[in-house]
Design an enzyme around this catalytic site. Structure first.
Site, short mmCIF file in Angstrom:
data_model
loop_
_atom_site.label_atom_id
_atom_site.label_comp_id
_atom_site.label_asym_id
_atom_site.label_seq_id
_atom_site.Cartn_x
_atom_site.Cartn_y
_atom_site.Cartn_z
N CYS A 1 2.04 91.61 34.22
CA CYS A 1 1.69 93.04 34.17
C CYS A 1 0.57 93.43 35.14
O CYS A 1 0.72 93.30 36.33
CB CYS A 1 1.30 93.44 32.76
SG CYS A 1 2.66 94.05 31.83
N ARG B 1 7.18 105.74 32.39
CA ARG B 1 6.74 104.48 31.85
C ARG B 1 7.96 103.68 31.40
O ARG B 1 8.86 104.22 30.77
CB ARG B 1 5.82 104.73 30.66
CG ARG B 1 4.86 103.61 30.44
CD ARG B 1 3.75 103.91 29.48
NE ARG B 1 3.06 102.67 29.23
CZ ARG B 1 2.03 102.22 29.94
NH1 ARG B 1 1.55 102.96 30.92
NH2 ARG B 1 1.49 101.06 29.70
N HIS C 1 5.63 91.41 29.72
CA HIS C 1 4.22 91.38 29.37
C HIS C 1 3.94 90.47 28.19
O HIS C 1 4.86 89.90 27.59
CB HIS C 1 3.69 92.80 29.13
CG HIS C 1 3.91 93.32 27.76
ND1 HIS C 1 3.65 94.61 27.44
CD2 HIS C 1 4.36 92.75 26.62
CE1 HIS C 1 3.92 94.79 26.17
NE2 HIS C 1 4.34 93.68 25.65
#
Ligand SMILES: [Zn+2]
Lengths: 420, 240
Positions: B92, B126, B190
C-alpha cells in the site's frame, strides 16, 4: 429559563416531517425491522433537510463521540443527568448518524436536554447542526478501515469543527494524543485523565509528526510544544479524583477499565450541568447493561456473558475484562457492512495471553481468526454456532464468556433472546 | 545463514492495516523449516539496520507516508541494504513510497525512495474490496487473494515488471497488480497480504534463504482452507 417546549416552535413543515417520520418508524417497528429510528429520521430529513437544527434549537445538547465506548458513555451520561429530574432525549439504540439523531430528538419533543451518540465522521456536521453545549471526545483509533476512516485526517476535522464552535465546552481524554490535539482548538475544555490502553495509533505527534515521548500516561512531543494538557478529572485504579481533589471509589456494576474511564467522563459532563457528583455516581452504579452488553443469560445450564468489541483497541480492552481461566471464551468475528468487510484488523490484536485457556472460535469469518490464533500459538476449537459452543464449554465450566464484533454479537443476541 | 533477520520498517508510522501479520507469517514459515528468526521493529526515530535479510513496509495515511519517506531517505540504511541484495516487501503506502514519486496530501507529488521504477498518483475512486490476481508465471506463485483499500494509481517504467494481472479488483489501475524488480516487491494487497498467500511468503523467504523444503501438510491446512474460502467468495462475487 425558557420552558416553552421546543416542538411547538418548529415550523409547520418540520412538524409534519417529524410526524411522518415517526409514523414511518412505528411501521418499521411493527414490521420487525429494528427500532425504526433510522427510517423515521431518514424520511423526516428528506421532507425537511434542516430538520436536525430545528429539532435541536432551544435544547441543551451533548454530543458523544470516539472510536470506542460511545454507546456506553451516552448511556452513563444520560443516567448521571437523570439526577436533574428532566426528560432527556437520547439515541439509546446506537443509531448515531444524522437520521438517528433527528429521530431521537423528534421522539422526545419536550425534552430540554439531549445526549446524543454521534458517529466520529459526522461530528463536524452535527456540531454545526445542533450547536451543542458539550462535546465529549473519548478516544480515536483505527476502526473499519474499509470505510477509509483515516484517523489523523479525522482528528484534523474535529479540530477545525471545534475551533469554529465557541459556545461549546469539550470534555476530552487528555491521555489520547490525537484526541487532545483535536480538543486543543476548543475555547473551553475539561481535561480528563481517562487512560489509553491502545497506543499503536499515536506514537507520533499529530501536529508535527515527530516521535512522542511517553512516560506512563504522560506524553509530549520532542519537536513542538504539543504535550499532554493538565487534567482536572483523574481515573486511578477504581478511584475517581474530581477537580477539587476529592477521591471516591467508582464501584460500577459495568466491568473493565474502559467503562471506568467512560464513567469518569460522564461525571465530568454531569459536573458541567451542575449535578451533584455523589448523586451522579449513584446513578452510574445502577447501570448494569447497555444494549445487551455485559448482561448474563443462561442457556442450557450455562451462564453466558456477551461482550461486544469492534476493533483492535476494543478487543484489547475486552480481553482484559474476561473472567479468568478455566472459564472458556468464545471469540466470534463477522465481516458484514457494519463490521467492516476487511478482517486485517485481527492481526493488530495480541492473543498470546489466551494460550492457557479454552478458546472457541465462531462467526462467519472464523477461518480468518483461526489462522490468526495459529500464528500466536493459541490452541482453539472451531464452532458453528452458540449452542455448539455451550455444549463444548459445558463439559468444563458452568460459564462461557463471549467476545464478538458487531453483527456477530447481534446474531448471538437474536438467538439468546431479545430479553438481553 | 545462522538466523533470518526480519526488519519491520517504522511500525509507528506505517502500520494501519494489520501489517504485523506479514512479519508473523514469514517468521512462522521460516521457524517451521528450522530457521531461527530475529524480528527487529524499527521505529521512525531509530536508525535502519543495514544487515537485515528481509525488510517489510506497511500501509499508512498520507501524512505519515510523507514523513516516513523523508526519514528513510535521510537515514540511507534501507537503500544500502537493498543495494547489498536484501529482500524488500512493501504494501500500500509502503509500495507507493518505493517509487520515483507518489501523491501526498492533496495529491501533491512527493519524491519517493526510487527503489522501484514506478510513479503513483491519486485515482478517481477509492478501490475497496476483495482482489484476485494471477502472478507473473516467472515467479511460480499461485493466484493472489487479498483485500485492497486505496485510491492509488500506479504506472510502471521500463525497469519494473507487474507482479500480477488482476482477475477481480483494481490493483495498479491498468489491469495489473503490484510491481517487482530484483528482490524488491510491492503490492496493493494491504495488511497481512502474506496470510492468504503463503506462496508469496515462500517466494520472499526463498530469495533470502535459497530453495525451501515444503511444510508438513497439517501446518498448511488452515491457511489453505482460508485461501480456498476467500477465492470461492470472490468467484461468487464476480459477474459471470
Ligand atoms: Zn509535535
Amino acid at each position: 429559563m425558557d420552558v416553552k417546549p421546543p416542538r411547538s416552535r418548529l415550523p409547520m413543515r418540520a412538524r409534519l416531517a417529524t410526524t411522518v417520520g415517526s409514523a414511518a418508524a412505528t411501521v418499521s417497528r411493527l414490521a420487525g425491522k429494528g427500532d425504526g429510528s433510522v427510517i423515521g429520521g431518514i424520511i423526516g430529513l428528506r421532507l425537511q433537510p434542516d430538520l436536525l437544527s430545528l429539532l435541536a434549537a432551544g435544547r441543551r445538547v451533548v454530543l458523544v463521540t470516539g472510536t470506542n465506548g460511545k454507546t456506553t458513555t451516552t448511556r452513563l451520561i444520560t443516567a448521571a443527568l437523570g439526577a436533574l429530574g428532566q426528560e432527556i432525549a437520547s439515541n439509546i439504540y446506537g443509531a448515531n448518524m444524522e437520521a438517528g439523531l433527528a429521530s431521537a430528538l423528534s421522539r422526545a419533543p419536550h425534552a430540554t436536554l439531549a445526549v446524543l451518540e454521534t458517529d466520529e465522521k459526522y461530528i463536524p456536521a452535527m456540531v454545526k447542526a445542533t450547536s451543542p453545549r458539550v462535546v465529549v471526545l473519548l478516544n480515536l483509533s483505527r476502526d473499519q478501515m474499509d470505510r477509509a476512516a483515516e484517523i489523523w485526517l479525522l482528528a484534523r476535522r474535529w479540530r477545525e469543527a471545534l475551533a469554529d464552535a465557541p459556545g461549546c465546552r469539550v470534555v476530552a481524554n487528555a491521555d489520547d494524543p490525537l484526541v487532545a490535539w483535536a480538543a486543543g482548538a476548543a475555547r473551553q475544555v475539561t481535561w480528563v485523565a481517562a487512560g489509553q490502553r491502545w497506543r499503536d495509533d499515536s506514537w507520533c505527534c499529530p501536529h508535527c509528526g515527530a516521535h512522542l515521548e511517553r512516560d506512563g500516561d504522560d506524553w509530549s512531543c520532542r519537536e513542538c510544544a504539543n504535550r499532554r494538557p493538565p487534567v482536572s478529572w483523574v481515573l486511578t485504579g477504581d478511584q475517581v479524583i474530581d477537580p477539587t481533589g476529592r477521591e471516591r471509589p467508582l464501584e460500577l456494576a459495568l466491568p473493565g477499565r474502559a467503562n471506568r474511564a467512560n464513567a469518569v467522563v460522564a461525571l465530568a459532563v454531569a459536573d458541567v450541568f451542575g449535578v451533584n457528583i455523589t448523586r451522579a455516581l449513584r446513578e452510574l452504579r445502577a447501570v448494569t447493561s447497555v444494549a445487551g452488553r455485559y448482561t448474563q443469560v443462561t442457556r442450557r445450564g450455562c451462564d453466558i456473558r456477551l461482550l461486544l468489541a469492534k476493533n483492535p483497541a476494543g478487543w484489547l480492552e475486552a480481553l482484559d475484562v474476561l473472567a479468568p481461566p478455566p472459564v472458556p471464551v468464545l471469540l466470534s468475528v463477522n465481516a458484514q457492512g457494519p463490521d467492516g468487510r476487511d478482517t486485517s484488523w485481527l492481526w493488530d490484536v495480541d492473543y498470546r495471553r489466551l494460550r492457557d485457556r479454552a478458546v472457541l472460535v465462531g462467526g462467519e469469518r472464523r477461518l480468518d481468526l483461526a489462522v490468526r490464533l495459529e500464528a500466536d500459538e493459541v490452541p482453539f476449537r472451531l464452532v458453528n454456532d452458540i449452542d455448539e459452543a455451550v455444549d463444548l464449554a459445558g463439559a468444563a465450566s458452568a460459564n462461557l464468556e463471549v467476545l464478538a464484533n458487531y453483527t456477530a454479537f447481534q446474531q448471538y443476541r437474536a438467538v439468546l433472546g431479545r430479553a438481553l | 545463514m545462522r538466523s533470518l533477520r526480519l526488519v519491520w520498517i517504522y511500525p509507528d508510522l506505517l502500520s494501519t492495516y494489520g501489517d504485523r501479520g506479514n512479519a508473523l507469517v514469514l517468521e512462522r514459515r521460516a521457524r517451521l523449516r528450522g530457521v531461527p528468526v530475529q524480528v527487529l521493529e524499527v521505529n521512525s526515530d531509530q536508525p535502519v539496520p543495514r544487515d537485515g535479510h528481509i525488510y517489510l513496509m506497511g500501509g499508512g495515511e498520507d501524512l505519515p507516508q510523507t514523513l516516513a519517506t523523508r526519514r528513510l531517505q535521510a537515514d540511507g540504511g534501507l537503500h544500502e541494504a537493498v543495494r547489498k541484495g536484501a529482500v524488500l516487501f512493501a504494501v500500500c503506502a509502503g509500495y507507493q513510497m518505493l517509487g520515483v514519486e507518489f501523491g501526498g496530501a492533496e495529491d501533491q507529488p512527493v519524491a519517493g525512495l526510487g527503489l522501484l521504477d514506478i510513479r503513483s498518483g491519486r485515482g478517481e475512486r477509492r478501490a475497496v474490496g476483495e482482489i484476485v490476481a494471477d502472478v507473473d508465471p516467472a515467479l511460480q506463485v499461485p493466484r493472489l487473494t487479498g483485500f485492497e483499500n486505496h485510491q492509488g494509481v500506479t504506472e510502471r517504467g521500463p525497469r519494473a515488471r507487474p507482479l500480477a494481472r488482476t482477475v477481480l479488483g483494481t490493483g495498479n489501475g491498468d489491469g495489473t497488480e503490484g510491481t517487482y524488480a530484483g528482490r524488491v516487491l510491492g503490492t496493493y494487497l494491504h495488511g497481512p497480504a502474506l496470510v492468504r498467500n503463503p506462496g508469496l511468503a515462500d517466494l520472499l523467504l526463498s530469495w533470502a534463504l535459497g530453495p525451501l523444503p515444503p511444510l508438513p501438510a497439517e501446518a498448511e491446512e488452515l491457511s489453505q482452507r482460508l485461501r480456498d474460502e476467500r477465492l470461492a467468495a470472490a468467484a461468487a462475487q464476480q459477474p459471470s
